[in-house]
Design a protein around this motif. Structure first.
Motif, PDB file in Angstrom:
ATOM      1  N   MET A 213     -18.448  -0.061  16.518  1.00  0.00           N
ATOM      2  CA  MET A 213     -16.997  -0.397  15.356  1.00  0.00           C
ATOM      3  C   MET A 213     -17.705  -0.678  14.624  1.00  0.00           C
ATOM      4  O   MET A 213     -17.026   0.097  13.345  1.00  0.00           O
ATOM      5  N   LYS A 214     -19.024  -1.360  13.786  1.00  0.00           N
ATOM      6  CA  LYS A 214     -19.940  -1.732  13.007  1.00  0.00           C
ATOM      7  C   LYS A 214     -19.905  -0.290  11.979  1.00  0.00           C
ATOM      8  O   LYS A 214     -19.686  -0.549  10.689  1.00  0.00           O
ATOM      9  N   THR A 215     -20.476   0.611  12.524  1.00  0.00           N
ATOM     10  CA  THR A 215     -21.180   2.206  12.427  1.00  0.00           C
ATOM     11  C   THR A 215     -19.509   2.441  11.948  1.00  0.00           C
ATOM     12  O   THR A 215     -20.023   3.393  10.965  1.00  0.00           O
ATOM     13  N   ALA A 216     -18.526   2.951  12.398  1.00  0.00           N
ATOM     14  CA  ALA A 216     -17.507   3.736  12.122  1.00  0.00           C
ATOM     15  C   ALA A 216     -17.355   2.992  10.750  1.00  0.00           C
ATOM     16  O   ALA A 216     -16.713   4.025   9.910  1.00  0.00           O
ATOM     17  N   VAL A 217     -17.156   1.235  11.079  1.00  0.00           N
ATOM     18  CA  VAL A 217     -16.780   1.080   9.389  1.00  0.00           C
ATOM     19  C   VAL A 217     -17.767   1.466   8.357  1.00  0.00           C
ATOM     20  O   VAL A 217     -17.143   2.033   7.338  1.00  0.00           O
ATOM     21  N   LEU A 218     -19.285   1.863   8.724  1.00  0.00           N
ATOM     22  CA  LEU A 218     -19.750   2.173   7.778  1.00  0.00           C
ATOM     23  C   LEU A 218     -20.280   3.592   6.802  1.00  0.00           C
ATOM     24  O   LEU A 218     -19.975   3.905   6.100  1.00  0.00           O
ATOM     25  N   ASN A 219     -18.860   3.876   8.315  1.00  0.00           N
ATOM     26  CA  ASN A 219     -19.138   5.293   7.948  1.00  0.00           C
ATOM     27  C   ASN A 219     -17.991   6.007   7.058  1.00  0.00           C
ATOM     28  O   ASN A 219     -18.170   6.920   6.542  1.00  0.00           O
ATOM     29  N   TYR A 220     -17.293   5.643   7.287  1.00  0.00           N
ATOM     30  CA  TYR A 220     -16.259   5.235   6.457  1.00  0.00           C
ATOM     31  C   TYR A 220     -15.849   5.168   4.958  1.00  0.00           C
ATOM     32  O   TYR A 220     -16.243   5.444   4.377  1.00  0.00           O
ATOM     33  N   VAL A 221     -16.394   3.694   5.063  1.00  0.00           N
ATOM     34  CA  VAL A 221     -17.463   3.302   3.833  1.00  0.00           C
ATOM     35  C   VAL A 221     -17.619   4.605   2.920  1.00  0.00           C
ATOM     36  O   VAL A 221     -17.397   4.558   1.992  1.00  0.00           O
ATOM     37  N   LYS A 222     -18.948   5.156   3.324  1.00  0.00           N
ATOM     38  CA  LYS A 222     -19.388   6.354   2.512  1.00  0.00           C
ATOM     39  C   LYS A 222     -19.097   7.880   2.825  1.00  0.00           C
ATOM     40  O   LYS A 222     -19.067   7.789   1.156  1.00  0.00           O
ATOM     41  N   LYS A 223     -17.699   7.571   3.012  1.00  0.00           N
ATOM     42  CA  LYS A 223     -16.782   8.577   2.690  1.00  0.00           C
ATOM     43  C   LYS A 223     -16.170   8.248   1.377  1.00  0.00           C
ATOM     44  O   LYS A 223     -15.600   9.498   1.268  1.00  0.00           O
ATOM     45  N   GLN A 224     -16.470   7.370   1.380  1.00  0.00           N
ATOM     46  CA  GLN A 224     -15.488   6.374   0.251  1.00  0.00           C
ATOM     47  C   GLN A 224     -15.948   6.968  -1.037  1.00  0.00           C
ATOM     48  O   GLN A 224     -17.146   7.052  -1.225  1.00  0.00           O
ATOM     49  N   GLU A 225     -15.051   7.581  -1.966  1.00  0.00           N
ATOM     50  CA  GLU A 225     -15.700   7.696  -4.081  1.00  0.00           C
ATOM     51  C   GLU A 225     -15.293   6.357  -4.390  1.00  0.00           C
ATOM     52  O   GLU A 225     -14.132   6.127  -3.850  1.00  0.00           O
ATOM     53  N   GLY A 226     -16.502   5.466  -4.634  1.00  0.00           N
ATOM     54  CA  GLY A 226     -15.995   4.636  -5.497  1.00  0.00           C
ATOM     55  C   GLY A 226     -15.841   3.578  -4.495  1.00  0.00           C
ATOM     56  O   GLY A 226     -15.439   3.503  -3.401  1.00  0.00           O
ATOM     57  N   PRO A 227     -15.518   2.486  -5.180  1.00  0.00           N
ATOM     58  CA  PRO A 227     -15.670   0.748  -4.365  1.00  0.00           C
ATOM     59  C   PRO A 227     -13.922   0.621  -3.977  1.00  0.00           C
ATOM     60  O   PRO A 227     -13.618   1.143  -4.064  1.00  0.00           O
ATOM     61  N   ILE A 228     -14.341   0.299  -2.552  1.00  0.00           N
ATOM     62  CA  ILE A 228     -12.896   0.094  -1.641  1.00  0.00           C
ATOM     63  C   ILE A 228     -12.219  -1.312  -2.457  1.00  0.00           C
ATOM     64  O   ILE A 228     -12.855  -2.657  -2.288  1.00  0.00           O
ATOM     65  N   GLN A 229     -11.089  -1.012  -2.913  1.00  0.00           N
ATOM     66  CA  GLN A 229     -10.356  -2.594  -3.478  1.00  0.00           C
ATOM     67  C   GLN A 229      -8.840  -2.490  -3.399  1.00  0.00           C
ATOM     68  O   GLN A 229      -8.580  -2.040  -2.524  1.00  0.00           O
ATOM     69  N   GLY A 230      -8.395  -3.150  -3.746  1.00  0.00           N
ATOM     70  CA  GLY A 230      -7.216  -3.786  -4.203  1.00  0.00           C
ATOM     71  C   GLY A 230      -5.972  -3.460  -2.020  1.00  0.00           C
ATOM     72  O   GLY A 230      -7.083  -4.086  -1.223  1.00  0.00           O
ATOM     73  N   ASP A 231      -5.087  -2.666  -1.863  1.00  0.00           N
ATOM     74  CA  ASP A 231      -4.780  -2.540  -0.715  1.00  0.00           C
ATOM     75  C   ASP A 231      -5.343  -1.564   0.140  1.00  0.00           C
ATOM     76  O   ASP A 231      -5.356  -1.876   1.613  1.00  0.00           O
ATOM     77  N   HIS A 232      -6.900  -1.133  -0.197  1.00  0.00           N
ATOM     78  CA  HIS A 232      -6.942  -0.700   0.446  1.00  0.00           C
ATOM     79  C   HIS A 232      -7.902  -1.426   1.663  1.00  0.00           C
ATOM     80  O   HIS A 232      -8.321  -1.183   2.608  1.00  0.00           O
TER      81      HIS A 232
END
Ligand code: KG4
Ligand code: ZN
Length: 347
Positions: A213-232
């Motif tokens: 589950m932790k790895t799935a979050v890591l993969n998701y985070v890596k795929k994003q362009e730029g930092p995850i913030q706000g509602d995201h």
């Protein structure tokens, strides 16, 4: 019987005075969170040093708050394990020193035994019950047939749920310990926004796995362009928390059904999680189950929780020699057996 309880297994130094294993007269907790936060996790050597600095102050405060002197204490209960060995040794050494100096009986209690009996400090919960111990080091399901009578039903095969919360928080740039911060962020997000996996959910056993589950979050985070913030950020926290809570609730309810148990206790730091509390109450309520969560102060590490078992053992005449050792790892079912059947557990 007035007991002085001492806990120092991880990063909280705690001392409590408890009457008859039920009435908490004081429960002082000195947290080292600020010391470890800058390293992103607990540094064992620093934890030991901080326990040494805090322990006598915390014990003095516990006695003062309870308005008693050391001469009124009738027994000492201390966490023997599991935990960080250097940290455990600080509490155990002080406990032995007081027991020796005041000629008091000493009893060593399992840290998780403390957690899963903590609700008894606030309300009557009759045995047997199912206990979900969910903390930074544990995600275990036990059948609790009485004090010292524990049967392991299932456990995490990799990370503990609290560890997964803290690691995901770190990935998101949140400070240690991040579990509570994920919980807060989750309240403003959509738990269905990101479909994270629910490992082992559909397997028949009662084991958990949080590493994937932790790895799935890591993969998701890596795929994003730029930092995850706000509602995201809120949606991610809510979706991750929903996945953890889903697995914890489904496996716990399955265990209760399989074991024919109508009462469930959830304990340990992650039992503070608001999503887990709400969901388990809702699902358990539908099935007519009796669900117990201790108050947040008794969910997190604290010394008072040790007194429930400590009082029971000392009344039964069970006490420990002054050469008692600390145990970094110590299965709970074995710890219980050792108390009631010393010969059998050693074999
Ligand atoms: O029982 P505990 O205080 O210490 C251990 O024995 O491990 O549990 C600490 C764990 C940490 O991982 C922390 O992030 C987590 O409990 N925790 C939470 C919450 N409050 C504490 N996890 C999720 N939501 C919370 N509200
Ligand atoms: Zn704990």
């Amino acid at each position: 019987m007035l007991l002085l309880a001492i806990e120092s297994s991880c990063d909280e130094t705690s001392a409590a005075v408890v009457r008859d294993g039920r009435q908490v007269l004081s429960n002082i907790i000195a947290s080292q969170v600020d010391v470890h936060a800058r390293y992103g996790g607990v540094v064992p050597e620093l934890a030991s040093r901080k326990h040494v600095e805090a322990i006598s102050v915390v014990i003095d405060q516990a006695l003062e708050t309870a308005a008693i002197g050391l001469e009124a204490v009738e027994g000492i209960v201390v966490t023997r394990g599991p935990g960080l060995i250097g940290a455990l040794l600080v509490g155990l050494s002080v406990a032995k020193a007081i027991a020796f100096a005041r000629k008091l009986p000493l009893v060593g209690v399992h840290h998780i035994e403390g957690h899963i009996l903590a609700p008894l400090l606030e309300e009557e919960v009759s045995f047997p019950y199912l206990a979900l111990a969910v903390s930074g080091g544990h995600t275990h399901l036990y059948r609790v047939d009485g004090i010292g009578r524990y049967v392991l039903l299932g456990r995490t095969i990799d990370d503990a749920a609290g560890e997964a919360f803290d690691k995901v928080a770190k990935m998101l740039g949140l400070p240690y310990p991040g579990g509570i911060l994920i919980d807060r962020l989750a309240s403003g997000g959509n738990p269905e926004a990101i479909p994270f996996p629910r490992p082992l959910l559909h397997q028949k056993n009662l084991d958990f796995s949080f590493s994937g589950m932790k790895t799935a979050v890591l993969n998701y985070v890596k795929k994003q362009e730029g930092p995850i913030q706000g509602d995201h950020l809120h949606h991610l926290a809510a979706s991750f928390q929903a996945a953890v809570v889903d697995v914890l609730c489904q496996k716990t309810l399955r265990a209760a059904e399989e074991q024919g148990l109508g009462r469930i206790v959830v304990a340990g730091g992650v039992a503070c999680n608001s999503g887990l509390r709400t969901r388990l109450h809702a699902l358990g309520g539908e099935k007519g189950l009796d669900i117990h969560f201790p108050s947040p102060v008794l969910c997190a590490d604290n010394a008072a929780m040790l007194a429930v078992a400590g009082d029971c053992y000392l009344r039964a005449g069970i006490s420990e020699p002054l050469d008692l050792n600390a145990l970094a790892s110590w299965p709970l079912d074995r710890a219980g057996r050792e108390k009631w059947h010393p010969g059998e557990a050693k074999s």
